[in-house]
Design a protein around this motif. Structure first.
Motif, PDB file in Angstrom:
ATOM      1  N   MET A   1     -26.918  34.471 -17.183  1.00  0.00           N
ATOM      2  CA  MET A   1     -25.898  34.614 -18.678  1.00  0.00           C
ATOM      3  C   MET A   1     -26.377  34.020 -19.593  1.00  0.00           C
ATOM      4  SD  MET A   1     -22.565  35.343 -18.851  1.00  0.00           S
ATOM      5  CE  MET A   1     -21.893  35.397 -17.093  1.00  0.00           C
ATOM      6  N   LEU A   2     -27.687  32.927 -19.269  1.00  0.00           N
ATOM      7  CA  LEU A   2     -27.379  32.178 -20.806  1.00  0.00           C
ATOM      8  C   LEU A   2     -28.490  33.008 -21.259  1.00  0.00           C
ATOM      9  CD1 LEU A   2     -27.451  29.722 -22.364  1.00  0.00           C
ATOM     10  CD2 LEU A   2     -29.968  28.989 -20.695  1.00  0.00           C
ATOM     11  N   GLY A   3     -29.220  33.658 -20.881  1.00  0.00           N
ATOM     12  CA  GLY A   3     -30.500  34.917 -21.863  1.00  0.00           C
ATOM     13  C   GLY A   3     -29.041  35.803 -22.596  1.00  0.00           C
ATOM     14  N   GLU A   4     -28.403  36.061 -22.154  1.00  0.00           N
ATOM     15  CA  GLU A   4     -27.345  37.386 -22.370  1.00  0.00           C
ATOM     16  C   GLU A   4     -27.168  36.993 -24.193  1.00  0.00           C
ATOM     17  OE1 GLU A   4     -25.209  38.638 -19.151  1.00  0.00           O
ATOM     18  OE2 GLU A   4     -26.709  40.370 -18.297  1.00  0.00           O
ATOM     19  N   ARG A   5     -25.720  35.825 -23.501  1.00  0.00           N
ATOM     20  CA  ARG A   5     -25.190  35.168 -24.295  1.00  0.00           C
ATOM     21  C   ARG A   5     -26.430  34.867 -25.873  1.00  0.00           C
ATOM     22  NH1 ARG A   5     -19.458  32.902 -21.865  1.00  0.00           N
ATOM     23  NH2 ARG A   5     -19.624  34.630 -20.785  1.00  0.00           N
ATOM     24  N   LEU A   6     -27.784  34.544 -25.385  1.00  0.00           N
ATOM     25  CA  LEU A   6     -28.065  34.139 -26.999  1.00  0.00           C
ATOM     26  C   LEU A   6     -28.523  35.710 -27.306  1.00  0.00           C
ATOM     27  CD1 LEU A   6     -31.163  30.864 -25.251  1.00  0.00           C
ATOM     28  CD2 LEU A   6     -28.172  31.364 -26.684  1.00  0.00           C
ATOM     29  N   GLN A  47     -28.231  21.848 -26.705  1.00  0.00           N
ATOM     30  CA  GLN A  47     -27.022  21.498 -27.892  1.00  0.00           C
ATOM     31  C   GLN A  47     -27.233  22.010 -28.866  1.00  0.00           C
ATOM     32  OE1 GLN A  47     -24.126  20.086 -26.817  1.00  0.00           O
ATOM     33  NE2 GLN A  47     -23.390  20.519 -28.835  1.00  0.00           N
ATOM     34  N   LYS A  48     -28.533  21.487 -29.151  1.00  0.00           N
ATOM     35  CA  LYS A  48     -29.104  22.557 -30.768  1.00  0.00           C
ATOM     36  C   LYS A  48     -28.839  24.145 -30.899  1.00  0.00           C
ATOM     37  CE  LYS A  48     -33.343  18.899 -31.034  1.00  0.00           C
ATOM     38  NZ  LYS A  48     -34.738  19.428 -31.740  1.00  0.00           N
ATOM     39  N   ILE A  49     -29.102  24.482 -29.586  1.00  0.00           N
ATOM     40  CA  ILE A  49     -28.965  25.932 -29.729  1.00  0.00           C
ATOM     41  C   ILE A  49     -27.414  26.481 -29.891  1.00  0.00           C
ATOM     42  CG2 ILE A  49     -29.152  28.269 -28.281  1.00  0.00           C
ATOM     43  CD1 ILE A  49     -30.953  27.561 -26.688  1.00  0.00           C
ATOM     44  N   PHE A  59     -19.933  27.306 -22.725  1.00  0.00           N
ATOM     45  CA  PHE A  59     -19.879  29.063 -23.813  1.00  0.00           C
ATOM     46  C   PHE A  59     -21.443  29.380 -23.549  1.00  0.00           C
ATOM     47  CE2 PHE A  59     -21.032  32.668 -26.289  1.00  0.00           C
ATOM     48  CZ  PHE A  59     -20.537  33.680 -25.633  1.00  0.00           C
ATOM     49  N   LEU A  60     -22.604  28.887 -23.357  1.00  0.00           N
ATOM     50  CA  LEU A  60     -23.577  29.705 -23.450  1.00  0.00           C
ATOM     51  C   LEU A  60     -24.100  29.366 -21.675  1.00  0.00           C
ATOM     52  CD1 LEU A  60     -25.797  27.553 -25.645  1.00  0.00           C
ATOM     53  CD2 LEU A  60     -24.947  29.802 -26.161  1.00  0.00           C
ATOM     54  N   ASN A  66     -14.845  31.041 -24.291  1.00  0.00           N
ATOM     55  CA  ASN A  66     -14.697  31.133 -25.720  1.00  0.00           C
ATOM     56  C   ASN A  66     -15.426  30.406 -25.907  1.00  0.00           C
ATOM     57  OD1 ASN A  66     -13.122  29.519 -28.023  1.00  0.00           O
ATOM     58  ND2 ASN A  66     -10.985  29.369 -26.416  1.00  0.00           N
ATOM     59  N   PRO A  67     -15.996  30.759 -26.957  1.00  0.00           N
ATOM     60  CA  PRO A  67     -17.310  29.921 -27.873  1.00  0.00           C
ATOM     61  C   PRO A  67     -17.089  29.016 -28.567  1.00  0.00           C
ATOM     62  CG  PRO A  67     -16.586  32.038 -28.932  1.00  0.00           C
ATOM     63  CD  PRO A  67     -15.481  31.780 -27.548  1.00  0.00           C
TER      64      PRO A  67
END
Length: 116
Positions: A1-6, A47-49, A59-60, A66-67
């Protein structure tokens, strides 16, 4: 999930992995591993990302669709609109066009119904 969103967030603003990595102070290879889900950032880096992309950490992590950062929620898209927006990003260009045509048709029907 994280990778796709990034990856989705990065490609939407047309930046390279190295651009984001430099802005948040990590190596490009480290950021690339986040996008490939081969490595997870520590809390500070996460948090920096989130700050860089102006989204919330939940969201990440896929805990919400909801981003918007929590302090901007009242100005943001609804969760339904956000989900629709980010899910569209996963479609091919042809399927995006079909979805757009379908939404326009639904709007047409709604307008027609409202004129009665």
């Amino acid at each position: 999930m994280l990778g796709e969103r990034l990856k989705s967030l990065r490609t939407r603003i047309k930046l390279r992995q190295e651009d984001i990595a430099a802005k948040i102070g990590i190596a490009r290879t480290t950021y690339a591993m986040y996008e490939q889900n081969k490595r997870e950032p520590d809390n500070e880096t996460l948090q920096k990302i989130a700050d860089f992309f102006d989204v919330n950490v939940d969201f990440l992590l896929g805990r919400t669709n909801n981003p918007a950062p929590f302090n901007q929620r009242n100005k943001s898209l609804s969760e339904f609109e956000s989900l629709f927006f980010y899910e569209l990003d996963k479609l091919s260009e042809e399927d995006k066009q079909k979805a757009l045509e379908h939404v326009r048709y639904l709007r047409y029907l709604a307008e027609k119904e409202n004129k009665k």
